[in-house]
Design a protein around this motif. Structure first.
Motif, PDB file in Angstrom:
ATOM      1  N   LYS A  93      46.404 -29.969   7.480  1.00  0.00           N
ATOM      2  CA  LYS A  93      45.625 -28.733   7.532  1.00  0.00           C
ATOM      3  C   LYS A  93      46.311 -27.609   6.752  1.00  0.00           C
ATOM      4  CE  LYS A  93      42.195 -26.286   9.083  1.00  0.00           C
ATOM      5  NZ  LYS A  93      40.864 -26.496   8.593  1.00  0.00           N
ATOM      6  N   LEU A  94      47.615 -27.482   6.882  1.00  0.00           N
ATOM      7  CA  LEU A  94      48.344 -26.421   6.182  1.00  0.00           C
ATOM      8  C   LEU A  94      48.313 -26.646   4.673  1.00  0.00           C
ATOM      9  CD1 LEU A  94      49.940 -23.858   6.599  1.00  0.00           C
ATOM     10  CD2 LEU A  94      52.001 -25.233   6.768  1.00  0.00           C
TER      11      LEU A  94
ATOM     12  N   ASN B 270      51.284 -19.557   6.942  1.00  0.00           N
ATOM     13  CA  ASN B 270      50.629 -18.413   6.315  1.00  0.00           C
ATOM     14  C   ASN B 270      51.541 -17.193   6.237  1.00  0.00           C
ATOM     15  OD1 ASN B 270      48.277 -19.832   5.932  1.00  0.00           O
ATOM     16  ND2 ASN B 270      47.333 -19.125   7.812  1.00  0.00           N
ATOM     17  N   MET B 271      52.491 -17.068   7.164  1.00  0.00           N
ATOM     18  CA  MET B 271      53.385 -15.905   7.179  1.00  0.00           C
ATOM     19  C   MET B 271      54.649 -16.103   6.360  1.00  0.00           C
ATOM     20  SD  MET B 271      53.435 -14.295  10.958  1.00  0.00           S
ATOM     21  CE  MET B 271      53.817 -15.793  11.803  1.00  0.00           C
TER      22      MET B 271
ATOM     23  N   THR C 248      52.340 -28.477  17.039  1.00  0.00           N
ATOM     24  CA  THR C 248      51.358 -27.447  17.394  1.00  0.00           C
ATOM     25  C   THR C 248      50.641 -26.992  16.130  1.00  0.00           C
ATOM     26  OG1 THR C 248      53.004 -25.691  17.198  1.00  0.00           O
ATOM     27  CG2 THR C 248      52.635 -26.588  19.385  1.00  0.00           C
ATOM     28  N   GLN C 249      49.364 -27.313  16.032  1.00  0.00           N
ATOM     29  CA  GLN C 249      48.596 -27.005  14.831  1.00  0.00           C
ATOM     30  C   GLN C 249      48.477 -25.513  14.585  1.00  0.00           C
ATOM     31  OE1 GLN C 249      44.809 -28.970  14.899  1.00  0.00           O
ATOM     32  NE2 GLN C 249      45.695 -30.899  15.549  1.00  0.00           N
ATOM     33  N   LEU C 250      48.148 -24.754  15.605  1.00  0.00           N
ATOM     34  CA  LEU C 250      47.946 -23.316  15.405  1.00  0.00           C
ATOM     35  C   LEU C 250      49.221 -22.614  14.994  1.00  0.00           C
ATOM     36  CD1 LEU C 250      45.525 -22.512  18.358  1.00  0.00           C
ATOM     37  CD2 LEU C 250      44.977 -22.753  15.934  1.00  0.00           C
ATOM     38  N   HIS C 251      50.342 -22.966  15.628  1.00  0.00           N
ATOM     39  CA  HIS C 251      51.609 -22.338  15.266  1.00  0.00           C
ATOM     40  C   HIS C 251      52.055 -22.760  13.863  1.00  0.00           C
ATOM     41  CE1 HIS C 251      51.804 -21.824  19.677  1.00  0.00           C
ATOM     42  NE2 HIS C 251      52.328 -20.661  19.330  1.00  0.00           N
ATOM     43  N   THR C 252      51.792 -23.996  13.508  1.00  0.00           N
ATOM     44  CA  THR C 252      52.147 -24.478  12.178  1.00  0.00           C
ATOM     45  C   THR C 252      51.376 -23.728  11.099  1.00  0.00           C
ATOM     46  OG1 THR C 252      52.651 -26.670  13.036  1.00  0.00           O
ATOM     47  CG2 THR C 252      52.158 -26.512  10.689  1.00  0.00           C
ATOM     48  N   ILE C 253      50.093 -23.571  11.280  1.00  0.00           N
ATOM     49  CA  ILE C 253      49.267 -22.870  10.297  1.00  0.00           C
ATOM     50  C   ILE C 253      49.660 -21.396  10.222  1.00  0.00           C
ATOM     51  CG2 ILE C 253      46.911 -22.159   9.756  1.00  0.00           C
ATOM     52  CD1 ILE C 253      46.035 -24.854  11.045  1.00  0.00           C
TER      53      ILE C 253
END
Length: 82
Positions: A54-55, A25-26, A16-21
């Motif tokens: 991406k990350l 970040n957190m 999952t791209q959004l959860h990974t990023i």
């Protein structure tokens, strides 16, 4: 999610791209336990090269990216843990 990320020592993000990023970040890059500083290891597993890189492009240099099918990855992990 932030509470769990702050306590984590290893994070494995699957497909999952959004959860990974968001997790990258957190999550801090290190954790302080008393007088000891320990690194936080982050692994991303996705079939898309865009998703795993991406990350890293956002500045998280402590990320190890694995480009593979997540189902195959989980099956190999399960077989080697037994």
């Amino acid at each position: 999610m932030r509470v769990h990320c702050k306590k984590a020592t290893t994070v494995i993000c699957l497909a999952t791209q959004l959860h990974t990023i968001a997790t990258g970040n957190m999550t801090p890059m290190f954790r302080v336990d008393g007088d000891t500083i320990r690194p936080v290891y982050i692994y991303t597993v996705d079939i898309s090269e865009f998703g795993v890189n991406k990350l890293r492009d956002r500045g998280s240099l402590e990320v190890t990216s694995i480009v593979t099918n997540v189902q195959d990855f989980l099956v190999n992990i399960a077989n080697n843990l037994i």
